[in-house]
Design a protein around this motif. Structure first.
Motif, PDB file in Angstrom:
ATOM      1  N   ILE A 162       1.131   1.892  -3.812  1.00 58.45           N
ATOM      2  CA  ILE A 162      -0.075   1.610  -4.595  1.00 58.45           C
ATOM      3  C   ILE A 162      -0.239   2.558  -5.777  1.00 58.45           C
ATOM      4  O   ILE A 162      -0.831   2.199  -6.789  1.00 58.45           O
ATOM      5  N   ASN A 192      -2.850  -4.319  -9.454  1.00 56.08           N
ATOM      6  CA  ASN A 192      -2.994  -4.144  -8.000  1.00 56.08           C
ATOM      7  C   ASN A 192      -3.788  -2.894  -7.667  1.00 56.08           C
ATOM      8  O   ASN A 192      -4.637  -2.912  -6.771  1.00 56.08           O
ATOM      9  N   TYR A 193      -3.520  -1.801  -8.365  1.00 55.76           N
ATOM     10  CA  TYR A 193      -4.269  -0.572  -8.103  1.00 55.76           C
ATOM     11  C   TYR A 193      -5.751  -0.776  -8.441  1.00 55.76           C
ATOM     12  O   TYR A 193      -6.631  -0.383  -7.663  1.00 55.76           O
ATOM     13  N   GLU A 232     -12.087  -1.304  -2.233  1.00 53.30           N
ATOM     14  CA  GLU A 232     -12.579  -0.118  -1.518  1.00 53.30           C
ATOM     15  C   GLU A 232     -14.046   0.136  -1.855  1.00 53.30           C
ATOM     16  O   GLU A 232     -14.817   0.561  -1.004  1.00 53.30           O
ATOM     17  N   MET A 280       0.814  -1.210   0.000  1.00 54.12           N
ATOM     18  CA  MET A 280       0.000   0.000   0.000  1.00 54.12           C
ATOM     19  C   MET A 280       0.854   1.270   0.000  1.00 54.12           C
ATOM     20  O   MET A 280       0.374   2.328  -0.393  1.00 54.12           O
ATOM     21  N   HIS A 284      -7.275  -2.784  -5.684  1.00 50.33           N
ATOM     22  CA  HIS A 284      -7.415  -1.963  -4.476  1.00 50.33           C
ATOM     23  C   HIS A 284      -8.679  -1.107  -4.558  1.00 50.33           C
ATOM     24  O   HIS A 284      -9.465  -1.052  -3.602  1.00 50.33           O
TER      25      HIS A 284
END
Length: 174
Positions: free
Chosen positions: A6, A27-28, A35, A3, A31
């Motif tokens: 990120i 990955n972003y 969220e 993180m 993420h």
């Protein structure tokens, strides 16, 4: 997923440069998807805007199914088997089959499935180098594509469905 990094599209330890950058973008995207669904209940995940829509749970499982299908297609160079389609088919196609079969699960179920598939993606990408991304193969509409595009599409599809998830969530909360 680190993180602290990120927002960096950069090399990742254990991967060649282009593969690391591709994974950092994936990955972003993941993420932001996680969220978008944080705190949703089973009822929220099963909610349908109308009789023809997909649920958030269906969209989350679709994200995992697409990634799985691209693992099979690009790394194993084959189509999904009947057994794999029996598991992933409703999530791949969504619509009526998705509404019928994808419901009654809590958020951890969907996140676990997404994480299982992503873990395998990490493992598979450790077996190839940047050159693997570039050869051209027959793809949609009799056009050429490379694996770089195909894996871009995996997270581009996730981003698209994350947008749908955000719209559905706003409707649930209003």
């Amino acid at each position: 997923m680190d993180m602290e990094k990120i927002y960096l599209v950069s090399d990742l330890p254990g991967y060649t440069p282009q593969i690391g950058r591709l994974l950092s973008m994936m990955n972003y995207a993941r993420h932001t998807t996680l969220e978008a669904v944080k705190g949703l209940t089973m009822n929220d995940l099963d909610y349908l805007l109308d009789a023809n829509s997909n649920s958030i749970g269906g969209l989350l499982l679709h994200i995992a199914a697409i990634e799985f299908a691209y693992q099979v297609g690009t790394f194993e160079k084959r189509e999904l088997t009947e057994e794999e389609l029996s598991i992933w088919g409703p999530a791949l196609h969504l619509g009526e089959q998705g509404r019928l079969h994808i419901k009654g699960h809590d958020l951890s179920y969907y996140i676990t499935r997404m994480n299982e598939v992503r873990t395998r993606t990490y493992e598979l990408f450790q077996t190839v180098d940047d050159d693997w991304l570039t050869p051209e193969v027959q793809f949609w509409y009799n056009k050429q594509a490379n694996y770089y595009f195909m894996w871009f599409h995996v997270f581009e599809d996730e981003i698209n469905h994350r947008g749908q998830i955000r719209i559905i969530r706003k409707r649930i909360e209003s």
